[in-house]
Design a protein around this motif. Sequence first.
Motif, PDB file in Angstrom:
ATOM      1  N   ASP A 183     -10.970  -0.896  12.948  1.00  0.00           N
ATOM      2  CA  ASP A 183     -10.472  -0.554  14.277  1.00  0.00           C
ATOM      3  C   ASP A 183      -9.736  -1.769  14.817  1.00  0.00           C
ATOM      4  OD1 ASP A 183     -10.060   1.055  16.464  1.00  0.00           O
ATOM      5  OD2 ASP A 183     -11.953   0.540  17.419  1.00  0.00           O
ATOM      6  N   ASN A 184      -8.461  -1.584  15.170  1.00  0.00           N
ATOM      7  CA  ASN A 184      -7.662  -2.715  15.605  1.00  0.00           C
ATOM      8  C   ASN A 184      -6.623  -2.233  16.611  1.00  0.00           C
ATOM      9  OD1 ASN A 184      -5.880  -5.011  15.664  1.00  0.00           O
ATOM     10  ND2 ASN A 184      -6.804  -5.637  13.725  1.00  0.00           N
ATOM     11  N   ASP A 185      -6.468  -2.963  17.705  1.00  0.00           N
ATOM     12  CA  ASP A 185      -5.486  -2.590  18.728  1.00  0.00           C
ATOM     13  C   ASP A 185      -4.066  -3.023  18.366  1.00  0.00           C
ATOM     14  OD1 ASP A 185      -7.395  -1.414  20.317  1.00  0.00           O
ATOM     15  OD2 ASP A 185      -7.745  -3.200  21.525  1.00  0.00           O
ATOM     16  N   THR A 186      -3.932  -3.873  17.353  1.00  0.00           N
ATOM     17  CA  THR A 186      -2.612  -4.345  16.944  1.00  0.00           C
ATOM     18  C   THR A 186      -2.099  -3.457  15.815  1.00  0.00           C
ATOM     19  OG1 THR A 186      -3.287  -6.594  17.496  1.00  0.00           O
ATOM     20  CG2 THR A 186      -1.329  -6.349  16.115  1.00  0.00           C
ATOM     21  N   GLU A 228       2.691  -4.931  12.663  1.00  0.00           N
ATOM     22  CA  GLU A 228       2.675  -6.228  13.354  1.00  0.00           C
ATOM     23  C   GLU A 228       1.673  -7.170  12.685  1.00  0.00           C
ATOM     24  OE1 GLU A 228       1.914  -8.147  17.782  1.00  0.00           O
ATOM     25  OE2 GLU A 228       2.095  -5.975  17.586  1.00  0.00           O
ATOM     26  N   ARG A 229       0.500  -6.646  12.328  1.00  0.00           N
ATOM     27  CA  ARG A 229      -0.517  -7.488  11.676  1.00  0.00           C
ATOM     28  C   ARG A 229      -0.027  -8.063  10.360  1.00  0.00           C
ATOM     29  NH1 ARG A 229      -4.063  -3.086  12.551  1.00  0.00           N
ATOM     30  NH2 ARG A 229      -4.443  -2.957  10.322  1.00  0.00           N
ATOM     31  N   TYR A 230       0.803  -7.315   9.646  1.00  0.00           N
ATOM     32  CA  TYR A 230       1.290  -7.765   8.347  1.00  0.00           C
ATOM     33  C   TYR A 230       2.623  -8.504   8.430  1.00  0.00           C
ATOM     34  CZ  TYR A 230      -2.508  -5.299   6.119  1.00  0.00           C
ATOM     35  OH  TYR A 230      -3.759  -4.892   5.725  1.00  0.00           O
ATOM     36  N   GLY A 231       3.023  -8.889   9.647  1.00  0.00           N
ATOM     37  CA  GLY A 231       4.193  -9.729   9.811  1.00  0.00           C
ATOM     38  C   GLY A 231       5.529  -9.022   9.720  1.00  0.00           C
ATOM     39  N   TRP A 232       5.522  -7.692   9.821  1.00  0.00           N
ATOM     40  CA  TRP A 232       6.794  -6.967   9.754  1.00  0.00           C
ATOM     41  C   TRP A 232       7.645  -7.271  10.985  1.00  0.00           C
ATOM     42  CZ3 TRP A 232       9.698  -4.639   6.322  1.00  0.00           C
ATOM     43  CH2 TRP A 232      10.730  -3.814   6.767  1.00  0.00           C
ATOM     44  N   TYR A 242       7.192  -3.443   3.231  1.00  0.00           N
ATOM     45  CA  TYR A 242       7.116  -2.178   3.959  1.00  0.00           C
ATOM     46  C   TYR A 242       6.796  -1.028   3.012  1.00  0.00           C
ATOM     47  CZ  TYR A 242       8.124   1.790   6.889  1.00  0.00           C
ATOM     48  OH  TYR A 242       8.007   2.963   7.567  1.00  0.00           O
ATOM     49  N   ALA A 243       7.459  -0.997   1.871  1.00  0.00           N
ATOM     50  CA  ALA A 243       7.225   0.081   0.899  1.00  0.00           C
ATOM     51  C   ALA A 243       5.773   0.093   0.449  1.00  0.00           C
ATOM     52  CB  ALA A 243       8.162  -0.065  -0.294  1.00  0.00           C
ATOM     53  N   SER A 244       5.173  -1.078   0.250  1.00  0.00           N
ATOM     54  CA  SER A 244       3.772  -1.114  -0.187  1.00  0.00           C
ATOM     55  C   SER A 244       2.845  -0.606   0.903  1.00  0.00           C
ATOM     56  CB  SER A 244       3.369  -2.523  -0.622  1.00  0.00           C
ATOM     57  OG  SER A 244       3.277  -3.380   0.489  1.00  0.00           O
ATOM     58  N   LEU A 245       3.147  -0.918   2.163  1.00  0.00           N
ATOM     59  CA  LEU A 245       2.319  -0.416   3.264  1.00  0.00           C
ATOM     60  C   LEU A 245       2.445   1.102   3.378  1.00  0.00           C
ATOM     61  CD1 LEU A 245       3.086  -3.104   5.972  1.00  0.00           C
ATOM     62  CD2 LEU A 245       0.951  -2.816   4.706  1.00  0.00           C
ATOM     63  N   LYS A 246       3.664   1.612   3.281  1.00  0.00           N
ATOM     64  CA  LYS A 246       3.900   3.052   3.383  1.00  0.00           C
ATOM     65  C   LYS A 246       3.181   3.777   2.252  1.00  0.00           C
ATOM     66  CE  LYS A 246       7.394   5.132   1.638  1.00  0.00           C
ATOM     67  NZ  LYS A 246       8.606   5.727   1.184  1.00  0.00           N
ATOM     68  N   LEU A 247       3.339   3.291   1.025  1.00  0.00           N
ATOM     69  CA  LEU A 247       2.712   3.949  -0.113  1.00  0.00           C
ATOM     70  C   LEU A 247       1.201   3.888  -0.024  1.00  0.00           C
ATOM     71  CD1 LEU A 247       5.102   2.811  -2.970  1.00  0.00           C
ATOM     72  CD2 LEU A 247       4.950   5.057  -1.879  1.00  0.00           C
ATOM     73  N   SER A 248       0.680   2.810   0.518  1.00  0.00           N
ATOM     74  CA  SER A 248      -0.757   2.681   0.696  1.00  0.00           C
ATOM     75  C   SER A 248      -1.280   3.803   1.576  1.00  0.00           C
ATOM     76  CB  SER A 248      -1.071   1.318   1.315  1.00  0.00           C
ATOM     77  OG  SER A 248      -2.370   1.305   1.831  1.00  0.00           O
ATOM     78  N   GLY A 249      -0.630   4.043   2.704  1.00  0.00           N
ATOM     79  CA  GLY A 249      -1.048   5.111   3.612  1.00  0.00           C
ATOM     80  C   GLY A 249      -0.936   6.474   2.965  1.00  0.00           C
ATOM     81  N   MET A 250       0.128   6.684   2.215  1.00  0.00           N
ATOM     82  CA  MET A 250       0.323   7.984   1.579  1.00  0.00           C
ATOM     83  C   MET A 250      -0.685   8.205   0.454  1.00  0.00           C
ATOM     84  SD  MET A 250       4.466   8.273   1.644  1.00  0.00           S
ATOM     85  CE  MET A 250       4.556  10.016   1.214  1.00  0.00           C
TER      86      MET A 250
END
Length: 122
Positions: free
Chosen positions: A102-105, A109-113, A7-15
């Motif tokens: 572009d993804n509706d998911t 969810e896509r990354y299995g969280w 989760y931290a890696s996904l959050k930091l990626s967006g930031m």
Amino acid sequence: GDKKQKYASLKLSGMREAPVQLAIFCDDATIKGAGLGAQTMPEMRRYSVVSAITLFWLAARCAGIGVGWVSILDAMKLREDLGVPSSWELVGYLCVGYPEEDNDTPELERYGWEKRMSEDLV
């Protein structure tokens, strides 16, 4: 553990990658409106801010712009770093930009969280 790091890696990626980042606050000490409603239901100020964020999010998505709401951060430190008054409370921190795909998911969810609940259970 592993899930927390993911989760931290996904959050930091967006930031790191979002070209626009918005810190959205609610001024609980405002005198605007002469206290109308704030005397009996002061939480309505924050509800109004959340409603504005939701409308922004929907408008952005209609324009093909992605919005991510960062929920794990130190709100007091952010307020200090930005120099906003102590009466302002952080309501949302948004990362805004065009998505890589572009993804509706939802990404989490896509990354299995977490998986969506079955429609039968809703």
